[in-house]
Motif scaffolding. Structure first.
Motif, mmCIF file in Angstrom:
data_model
loop_
_atom_site.group_PDB
_atom_site.id
_atom_site.type_symbol
_atom_site.label_atom_id
_atom_site.label_comp_id
_atom_site.label_asym_id
_atom_site.label_seq_id
_atom_site.Cartn_x
_atom_site.Cartn_y
_atom_site.Cartn_z
ATOM 1 N N GLY A 15 0.819 -1.208 0.000
ATOM 2 C CA GLY A 15 0.000 0.000 0.000
ATOM 3 C C GLY A 15 0.850 1.254 0.000
ATOM 4 N N LEU A 16 1.854 1.282 0.865
ATOM 5 C CA LEU A 16 2.766 2.425 0.901
ATOM 6 C C LEU A 16 3.583 2.498 -0.379
ATOM 7 N N GLN A 17 3.923 1.348 -0.935
ATOM 8 C CA GLN A 17 4.675 1.316 -2.188
ATOM 9 C C GLN A 17 3.891 1.996 -3.299
ATOM 10 N N ARG A 18 2.565 1.669 -3.401
ATOM 11 C CA ARG A 18 1.726 2.306 -4.426
ATOM 12 C C ARG A 18 1.606 3.807 -4.179
ATOM 13 N N GLN A 19 1.470 4.191 -2.916
ATOM 14 C CA GLN A 19 1.348 5.607 -2.570
ATOM 15 C C GLN A 19 2.602 6.384 -2.989
ATOM 16 N N LEU A 20 3.745 5.806 -2.735
ATOM 17 C CA LEU A 20 4.995 6.452 -3.126
ATOM 18 C C LEU A 20 5.140 6.506 -4.640
ATOM 19 N N ARG A 21 4.744 5.450 -5.322
ATOM 20 C CA ARG A 21 4.821 5.436 -6.788
ATOM 21 C C ARG A 21 3.991 6.579 -7.374
ATOM 22 N N TRP A 22 2.772 6.771 -6.863
ATOM 23 C CA TRP A 22 1.901 7.841 -7.379
ATOM 24 C C TRP A 22 2.466 9.229 -7.061
ATOM 25 N N ALA A 23 3.221 9.340 -5.970
ATOM 26 C CA ALA A 23 3.717 10.647 -5.543
ATOM 27 C C ALA A 23 4.876 11.145 -6.399
ATOM 28 N N TYR A 24 5.523 10.234 -7.137
ATOM 29 C CA TYR A 24 6.723 10.608 -7.879
ATOM 30 C C TYR A 24 6.513 10.453 -9.388
ATOM 31 N N GLU A 25 5.575 11.210 -9.907
ATOM 32 C CA GLU A 25 5.267 11.126 -11.336
ATOM 33 C C GLU A 25 6.399 11.669 -12.198
ATOM 34 N N GLY A 26 7.240 12.529 -11.609
ATOM 35 C CA GLY A 26 8.331 13.118 -12.389
ATOM 36 C C GLY A 26 9.519 12.189 -12.588
ATOM 37 N N TYR A 27 9.463 10.977 -11.996
ATOM 38 C CA TYR A 27 10.567 10.041 -12.115
ATOM 39 C C TYR A 27 10.100 8.737 -12.746
ATOM 40 N N GLU A 28 11.062 7.982 -13.267
ATOM 41 C CA GLU A 28 10.776 6.621 -13.680
ATOM 42 C C GLU A 28 10.913 5.751 -12.422
ATOM 43 N N VAL A 29 9.765 5.351 -11.865
ATOM 44 C CA VAL A 29 9.754 4.681 -10.567
ATOM 45 C C VAL A 29 9.827 3.163 -10.737
ATOM 46 N N LEU A 30 10.785 2.574 -10.049
ATOM 47 C CA LEU A 30 10.928 1.122 -9.983
ATOM 48 C C LEU A 30 10.638 0.696 -8.549
ATOM 49 N N THR A 31 10.153 -0.535 -8.364
ATOM 50 C CA THR A 31 9.839 -0.989 -7.018
ATOM 51 C C THR A 31 10.462 -2.345 -6.739
ATOM 52 N N ALA A 32 10.710 -2.581 -5.446
ATOM 53 C CA ALA A 32 11.226 -3.873 -4.994
ATOM 54 C C ALA A 32 10.679 -4.114 -3.591
ATOM 55 N N ILE A 33 10.520 -5.395 -3.232
ATOM 56 C CA ILE A 33 9.935 -5.715 -1.935
ATOM 57 C C ILE A 33 10.926 -6.372 -0.976
#
Length: 449
Positions: A15-33
């Motif tokens: 949930g926090l991962q998705r929230q952070l992804r949406w907050a950084y539209e100016g970057y190419e966001v990658l995620t890892a768990i």
């Protein structure tokens, strides 16, 4: 693929991962768990900035996995700006994270706007550092202490020495013979607050054991046969300046004890003397030997090692300094051509190729000697590979950039396959590519797992 800066978010709370992804539209966001997916992303995408939650599985309630991930990211890509976030003992975690190399720290619960400012500042600093490294790499000519280099490997060493020059700590330079240890030591002295004092150098391997103590500590008149006058030792001569102990690994054990006493008390006694003499000097030492192995074997005192090695700088060999062999060869050619009034003006293409391909076991000293000989032996205006006695070791430049890349790709794939013991999935992860891409490369270069 986009041209946006790459930001990696390492967070096991989806949930926090998705929230952070949406907050950084100016970057190419990658995620890892977790650690594994984070390291895969670092290898594949090389993100400039990483936000890292310390509470990762399998230790979500602790910080051990997070700190292990931080260490691995910085090992793979030291210039990455890692911003660590944690709710576990925030102050203690923050101090440890910064000490371990994290760029910044933010305690949970996370304020998206405040963290966004930290992330933006991290990208800005990373961009500035990248540009500085690019400009430093392009710069040719002299670096610290007149060191001629354009290689990133050696420029990193000179920047390290410039940073520690202002701190009054002992420095140990480790590197093979002929890599320029004394030149770097002198550069350190010239960049330090002690520059107005004397720079005194002594090669501990070049002086007989029976005379070394007298050379270092001096002696009083009549202390031994032939001591016709009181003489200051090298340590005293370096009062207010820098004492460079070259080949410190050759100092015998009894003298190591006396050196240790000086480093602890900052006083000496001359041979035959009874008066303690206070000496304020900075110690810089160097050796080509494996000091850790010497300490383990008992041939070098561990307590002395830690006194001398407050800062350790490892100097790359000439073969490890990309592009420097040809650059230095041109410098030596001009210098000797001028001093010998020789007609040579440059290097032939086969000489350049031979110099670039040679392993240089004797490092810069070997290169200088070969260039001096070549200037004398050259019959034309250009020094050839034969003049350098490197005709058989020379290699032509690749046909074009594609051929150069193929050669580099082959080498990297072969090394990764060996490290992964032929496992395709692990090899692909090490190389930061997908399995299909790796299969295509193997087929293209006729390589086999």
């Amino acid at each position: 693929m986009t041209d946006k800066p790459k930001l990696l978010i390492v967070e096991d709370d989806l949930g926090l991962q998705r929230q952070l992804r949406w907050a950084y539209e100016g970057y190419e966001v990658l995620t890892a768990i977790d650690r594994a997916t984070a390291l895969d992303a670092v290898r594949a995408a090389e993100p400039a900035v990483v936000t890292l939650d310390l509470g990762l599985p399998p230790d979500p309630d602790g910080t051990s996995e997070g700190f292990a991930t931080l260490a691995e990211i910085l090992r793979l890509k030291p210039d990455t700006k890692v911003i660590v976030a944690s709710g576990h003992g925030a102050r203690e975690s923050a101090l440890q994270a910064i000490a371990d190399g994290a760029w910044d720290f933010y305690a949970k619960p996370i304020d998206i706007d405040a963290l966004g400012l930290i992330v933006a500042r991290a990208f800005h600093v990373h961009a500035l550092e990248t540009e500085n490294r690019r400009l430093a790499t392009r710069a040719t000519g002299t670096a610290l202490g007149g060191m001629i280099t354009a290689s990133p490997e050696m420029l990193k060493v000179t920047r390290t020495i410039e940073r520690v020059a202002g701190a009054d700590v002992s420095v140990m330079l480790l590197g093979a013979s002929g890599t320029g240890k004394e030149l770097l030591a002198r550069g350190l002295h010239d960049s330090s607050p002690r520059r107005s004092g004397a720079f005194v150098a002594i090669n501990c391997a070049a002086i007989p054991e029976t005379l070394l103590e007298s050379e270092l500590f001096g002696h009083e008149k009549g202390a031994f046969t032939g001591a016709i006058k009181t003489t200051e030792g090298k340590i005293e001569q370096a009062q207010g300046g820098t004492l460079f102990l070259d080949e410190i690994g050759d100092v015998p054990l009894p003298l190591q004890v006396k050196l240790l006493r000086f480093l602890q008390e900052r006083t000496i006694e001359r041979i035959g003397g009874r008066k303690a003499i206070a000496v304020d000097t900075r110690i810089v030492c160097a050796t080509h030997q494996d000091v850790d192995a010497m300490v383990a074997s008992g041939s070098f005192r561990e307590d002395l090692y830690y006194r001398l090695a407050e800062i350790v700088v490892r100097i790359p060999s000439l073969a490890e300094r990309s592009g420097d062999a040809v650059l230095l060869a041109q410098h030596f050619l001009k210098s000797y051509a001028k001093s010998m009034h020789a007609a040579v003006t440059g290097l032939s293409p086969d000489a350049r190729a031979a110099i670039a391909a040679w392993g240089w076991p004797g490092n810069v000293r070997e290169l200088e000697n070969r260039m001096k000989r070549a200037v004398i032996m050259a019959e034309g205006k250009l020094v050839t590979a034969a003049d350098l006695d490197l005709a058989e070791g020379g290699a032509e430049l690749p046909l074009n950039l594609r051929a150069a890349r193929e050669s580099a790709d082959r080498s990297a794939i072969a090394q990764a396959l060996a490290r992964a013991e032929g496992n395709i999935s692990n090899t692909a992860k090490l190389l930061g590519v997908s399995r299909p891409t790796l299969y295509d490369l193997l087929k293209s270069y006729d390589l086999h797992a």
